[in-house]
Scaffold this motif. Sequence first.
Motif, PDB file in Angstrom:
ATOM      1  N   LEU A 173      -5.145  -3.487   3.187  1.00 19.17           N
ATOM      2  CA  LEU A 173      -5.234  -2.379   2.221  1.00 19.17           C
ATOM      3  C   LEU A 173      -3.864  -1.707   2.069  1.00 19.17           C
ATOM      4  O   LEU A 173      -3.407  -1.420   0.952  1.00 19.17           O
ATOM      5  CB  LEU A 173      -6.253  -1.371   2.772  1.00 19.17           C
ATOM      6  CG  LEU A 173      -7.060  -0.511   1.815  1.00 19.17           C
ATOM      7  CD1 LEU A 173      -7.734  -1.329   0.743  1.00 19.17           C
ATOM      8  CD2 LEU A 173      -8.118   0.259   2.624  1.00 19.17           C
ATOM      9  N   ALA A 174      -3.206  -1.482   3.198  1.00 18.71           N
ATOM     10  CA  ALA A 174      -1.877  -0.841   3.158  1.00 18.71           C
ATOM     11  C   ALA A 174      -0.896  -1.723   2.377  1.00 18.71           C
ATOM     12  O   ALA A 174      -0.139  -1.231   1.531  1.00 18.71           O
ATOM     13  CB  ALA A 174      -1.371  -0.597   4.574  1.00 18.71           C
ATOM     14  N   ASP A 175      -0.932  -3.033   2.637  1.00 18.96           N
ATOM     15  CA  ASP A 175      -0.016  -3.950   1.947  1.00 18.96           C
ATOM     16  C   ASP A 175      -0.301  -3.965   0.447  1.00 18.96           C
ATOM     17  O   ASP A 175       0.617  -3.976  -0.379  1.00 18.96           O
ATOM     18  CB  ASP A 175      -0.166  -5.383   2.485  1.00 18.96           C
ATOM     19  CG  ASP A 175       0.396  -5.494   3.901  1.00 18.96           C
ATOM     20  OD1 ASP A 175       1.104  -4.555   4.329  1.00 18.96           O
ATOM     21  OD2 ASP A 175       0.102  -6.490   4.580  1.00 18.96           O
ATOM     22  N   HIS A 176      -1.597  -3.973   0.113  1.00 21.74           N
ATOM     23  CA  HIS A 176      -1.985  -4.005  -1.295  1.00 21.74           C
ATOM     24  C   HIS A 176      -1.447  -2.769  -2.026  1.00 21.74           C
ATOM     25  O   HIS A 176      -0.843  -2.868  -3.096  1.00 21.74           O
ATOM     26  CB  HIS A 176      -3.515  -4.065  -1.384  1.00 21.74           C
ATOM     27  CG  HIS A 176      -4.032  -3.906  -2.774  1.00 21.74           C
ATOM     28  ND1 HIS A 176      -3.874  -4.884  -3.737  1.00 21.74           N
ATOM     29  CD2 HIS A 176      -4.676  -2.868  -3.380  1.00 21.74           C
ATOM     30  CE1 HIS A 176      -4.404  -4.459  -4.880  1.00 21.74           C
ATOM     31  NE2 HIS A 176      -4.892  -3.243  -4.688  1.00 21.74           N
ATOM     32  N   TYR A 177      -1.633  -1.583  -1.423  1.00 25.94           N
ATOM     33  CA  TYR A 177      -1.182  -0.360  -2.098  1.00 25.94           C
ATOM     34  C   TYR A 177       0.341  -0.231  -2.061  1.00 25.94           C
ATOM     35  O   TYR A 177       0.933   0.371  -2.960  1.00 25.94           O
ATOM     36  CB  TYR A 177      -1.905   0.871  -1.538  1.00 25.94           C
ATOM     37  CG  TYR A 177      -3.260   1.003  -2.210  1.00 25.94           C
ATOM     38  CD1 TYR A 177      -3.372   1.571  -3.467  1.00 25.94           C
ATOM     39  CD2 TYR A 177      -4.406   0.484  -1.622  1.00 25.94           C
ATOM     40  CE1 TYR A 177      -4.599   1.638  -4.130  1.00 25.94           C
ATOM     41  CE2 TYR A 177      -5.641   0.547  -2.260  1.00 25.94           C
ATOM     42  CZ  TYR A 177      -5.725   1.133  -3.518  1.00 25.94           C
ATOM     43  OH  TYR A 177      -6.924   1.197  -4.177  1.00 25.94           O
ATOM     44  N   GLU A 178       0.960  -0.798  -1.044  1.00 29.21           N
ATOM     45  CA  GLU A 178       2.437  -0.784  -1.022  1.00 29.21           C
ATOM     46  C   GLU A 178       2.964  -1.569  -2.227  1.00 29.21           C
ATOM     47  O   GLU A 178       3.872  -1.130  -2.930  1.00 29.21           O
ATOM     48  CB  GLU A 178       2.946  -1.397   0.294  1.00 29.21           C
ATOM     49  CG  GLU A 178       4.454  -1.383   0.376  1.00 29.21           C
ATOM     50  CD  GLU A 178       4.993  -1.800   1.743  1.00 29.21           C
ATOM     51  OE1 GLU A 178       4.248  -1.751   2.737  1.00 29.21           O
ATOM     52  OE2 GLU A 178       6.174  -2.172   1.794  1.00 29.21           O
ATOM     53  N   GLN A 179       2.335  -2.727  -2.470  1.00 29.64           N
ATOM     54  CA  GLN A 179       2.745  -3.563  -3.597  1.00 29.64           C
ATOM     55  C   GLN A 179       2.489  -2.850  -4.932  1.00 29.64           C
ATOM     56  O   GLN A 179       3.359  -2.825  -5.810  1.00 29.64           O
ATOM     57  CB  GLN A 179       1.976  -4.904  -3.525  1.00 29.64           C
ATOM     58  CG  GLN A 179       2.436  -5.953  -4.513  1.00 29.64           C
ATOM     59  CD  GLN A 179       3.959  -6.187  -4.459  1.00 29.64           C
ATOM     60  OE1 GLN A 179       4.569  -6.176  -3.385  1.00 29.64           O
ATOM     61  NE2 GLN A 179       4.584  -6.339  -5.632  1.00 29.64           N
ATOM     62  N   LEU A 180       1.308  -2.229  -5.038  1.00 29.18           N
ATOM     63  CA  LEU A 180       0.979  -1.507  -6.283  1.00 29.18           C
ATOM     64  C   LEU A 180       1.984  -0.384  -6.547  1.00 29.18           C
ATOM     65  O   LEU A 180       2.437  -0.183  -7.677  1.00 29.18           O
ATOM     66  CB  LEU A 180      -0.408  -0.866  -6.154  1.00 29.18           C
ATOM     67  CG  LEU A 180      -1.610  -1.565  -6.761  1.00 29.18           C
ATOM     68  CD1 LEU A 180      -2.826  -0.655  -6.702  1.00 29.18           C
ATOM     69  CD2 LEU A 180      -1.353  -1.960  -8.212  1.00 29.18           C
ATOM     70  N   ALA A 181       2.321   0.355  -5.466  1.00 32.53           N
ATOM     71  CA  ALA A 181       3.255   1.475  -5.619  1.00 32.53           C
ATOM     72  C   ALA A 181       4.650   0.960  -5.961  1.00 32.53           C
ATOM     73  O   ALA A 181       5.400   1.591  -6.709  1.00 32.53           O
ATOM     74  CB  ALA A 181       3.291   2.307  -4.346  1.00 32.53           C
ATOM     75  N   ARG A 182       4.996  -0.213  -5.415  1.00 33.04           N
ATOM     76  CA  ARG A 182       6.300  -0.802  -5.732  1.00 33.04           C
ATOM     77  C   ARG A 182       6.363  -1.136  -7.229  1.00 33.04           C
ATOM     78  O   ARG A 182       7.384  -0.989  -7.874  1.00 33.04           O
ATOM     79  CB  ARG A 182       6.483  -2.073  -4.893  1.00 33.04           C
ATOM     80  CG  ARG A 182       7.909  -2.309  -4.510  1.00 33.04           C
ATOM     81  CD  ARG A 182       8.073  -3.448  -3.557  1.00 33.04           C
ATOM     82  NE  ARG A 182       8.008  -3.050  -2.178  1.00 33.04           N
ATOM     83  CZ  ARG A 182       7.445  -3.736  -1.197  1.00 33.04           C
ATOM     84  NH1 ARG A 182       6.845  -4.883  -1.450  1.00 33.04           N
ATOM     85  NH2 ARG A 182       7.463  -3.289   0.035  1.00 33.04           N
ATOM     86  N   GLU A 183       5.222  -1.597  -7.768  1.00 36.70           N
ATOM     87  CA  GLU A 183       5.188  -1.974  -9.195  1.00 36.70           C
ATOM     88  C   GLU A 183       5.078  -0.764 -10.117  1.00 36.70           C
ATOM     89  O   GLU A 183       5.659  -0.740 -11.196  1.00 36.70           O
ATOM     90  CB  GLU A 183       3.959  -2.854  -9.472  1.00 36.70           C
ATOM     91  CG  GLU A 183       4.113  -4.285  -9.066  1.00 36.70           C
ATOM     92  CD  GLU A 183       2.760  -4.997  -9.051  1.00 36.70           C
ATOM     93  OE1 GLU A 183       1.864  -4.630  -9.845  1.00 36.70           O
ATOM     94  OE2 GLU A 183       2.603  -5.905  -8.214  1.00 36.70           O
ATOM     95  N   HIS A 184       4.289   0.238  -9.694  1.00 39.14           N
ATOM     96  CA  HIS A 184       3.947   1.315 -10.638  1.00 39.14           C
ATOM     97  C   HIS A 184       4.635   2.653 -10.374  1.00 39.14           C
ATOM     98  O   HIS A 184       4.836   3.416 -11.303  1.00 39.14           O
ATOM     99  CB  HIS A 184       2.429   1.541 -10.636  1.00 39.14           C
ATOM    100  CG  HIS A 184       1.663   0.383 -11.176  1.00 39.14           C
ATOM    101  ND1 HIS A 184       1.525   0.142 -12.520  1.00 39.14           N
ATOM    102  CD2 HIS A 184       1.015  -0.628 -10.544  1.00 39.14           C
ATOM    103  CE1 HIS A 184       0.819  -0.960 -12.708  1.00 39.14           C
ATOM    104  NE2 HIS A 184       0.500  -1.450 -11.518  1.00 39.14           N
ATOM    105  N   VAL A 185       4.930   2.975  -9.100  1.00 36.76           N
ATOM    106  CA  VAL A 185       5.498   4.295  -8.801  1.00 36.76           C
ATOM    107  C   VAL A 185       7.029   4.229  -8.748  1.00 36.76           C
ATOM    108  O   VAL A 185       7.714   4.962  -9.457  1.00 36.76           O
ATOM    109  CB  VAL A 185       4.939   4.858  -7.465  1.00 36.76           C
ATOM    110  CG1 VAL A 185       5.523   6.244  -7.187  1.00 36.76           C
ATOM    111  CG2 VAL A 185       3.407   4.904  -7.488  1.00 36.76           C
TER     112      VAL A 185
END
Length: 391
Positions: A10-22
């Motif tokens: 879950l942490a890895d998934h959201y890290e990737q999402l934040a890298r793409e979107h934030v």
Amino acid sequence: MGWTLSQRALADHYEQLAREHVAPRSEWHYEREQLDRRAWRALADDGLWRIPVPEELGGHGLTWWDFCAALEGIARGGKDLGFCLSLIAHAGFLRSLVNFGGEYHHTVALPRMMSGSVGSTALTEMRGGSDVGRVSATAYPTEHGYKLVGSKAHITNAPVADMFWVLGRIDKLPAKRDISVFVVERGPAMRTGDHEHMFGNRTSPTGPISFFGLPITAGQVLGKPGDGLRLTYNTITLDRLLYGVVGAAYLEGLLQDAMDFSETREAFGHPIADYQYVQRRITNVKLAIESTRWVSYAALASLLEEQDEAVLLSSTAKLIGSEGMAAAALDVMQIFGHAGYELSRHSRNVQDALGTLIAGGTSDIQRKNIFTQLVKLQKAKNIPVATKTAA
Ligand SMILES: Cc1cc2nc3c(=O)[nH]c(=O)nc-3n(C[C@H](O)[C@H](O)[C@H](O)COP(=O)(O)OP(=O)(O)OC[C@H]3O[C@@H](n4cnc5c(N)ncnc54)[C@H](O)[C@@H]3O)c2cc1C
């Protein structure tokens, strides 16, 4: 205490999402002092806010540990402390709805809070934020409920929020038993002002809110009328420890930057990593990470298990987290020398970290809280068991 495999995923998934979107638009929003609504929407669409909400209320039925794993991922991948402060404000509100909500909160407010709306938690008023018991926003009883009158200041997300958690009083209830929490939606008879110009955390706009007789139903009161202080302490206990959770993850990026730079930058014929003063600054960052992380986890465990020490540990996590972040950001800025002091991500880290010394209650208020809790726990220990049970 440590993450399970699914929490790591879950942490890895959201890290990737934040890298793409934030991360990619963070600077752009910082310059414009705006919350990144597109990134907010992407995280909500992915189900971030459903994580800790029970399935019967429309959530994924996971835990606050799972949510914290996701939040750590966002702090690491997004590299935007302000954006994380906006998430924290929303998270405390969300948990409060789940734990204390009635029909309106569970069927109207919660679905919106899970699906992209932005929430604000409004306690502070112009005349002071530390002494929350002095709030003056007041709900006056009417035939159909109440009319809310008053104003708030310095509220995270207020300029753009859709939903508001508001601390105020109910007129005509006895003093000290009148403080209550109201959940309201953006609408007529209320106005939010422009964002305030802050030294840092400019991707997390704060601002004022005014209520001009906003009609609210009895069902919008969260918990029982007069129960506002208890709900407030319960809500800010989560918020405060989340500063620690975010702080530790956020500092990991700064640590990496400092280590990479110190190995390549040379002075006096050697990489600066060879010098003990530089090593001291780097190890300071690591100490801040570990001390913040583990006390935050202890505070979360204590809160979820409803232990007496939860409030004390949460203030400890907030204090260690914010002071550790501020000191570590200064250490890293100095390692980068002039490049750190230029308008750069290193100087922005200092500006952002300093805000956490005040947001969520100042460092002095955390110390005051820790001392008050120590005395309370001490007294509880000294009371004979029979008396304690009778009480
Ligand atoms: C980035 C940011 C985001 C924020 N977001 C929100 C939000 O979402 N919702 C919200 O409600 N508020 C929010 N705030 C406001 C914040 O909670 C208040 O600024 C904070 O609680 C302090 O209140 P104050 O600024 O009115 O200072 P005051 O309460 O006036 O305090 C001034 C000084 O006196 C000290 N002091 C006061 N009382 C005592 C005491 N008893 N013992 C020792 N020292 C004391 C304080 O530590 C401080 O140094 C935010 C603030 C910031 C910076």
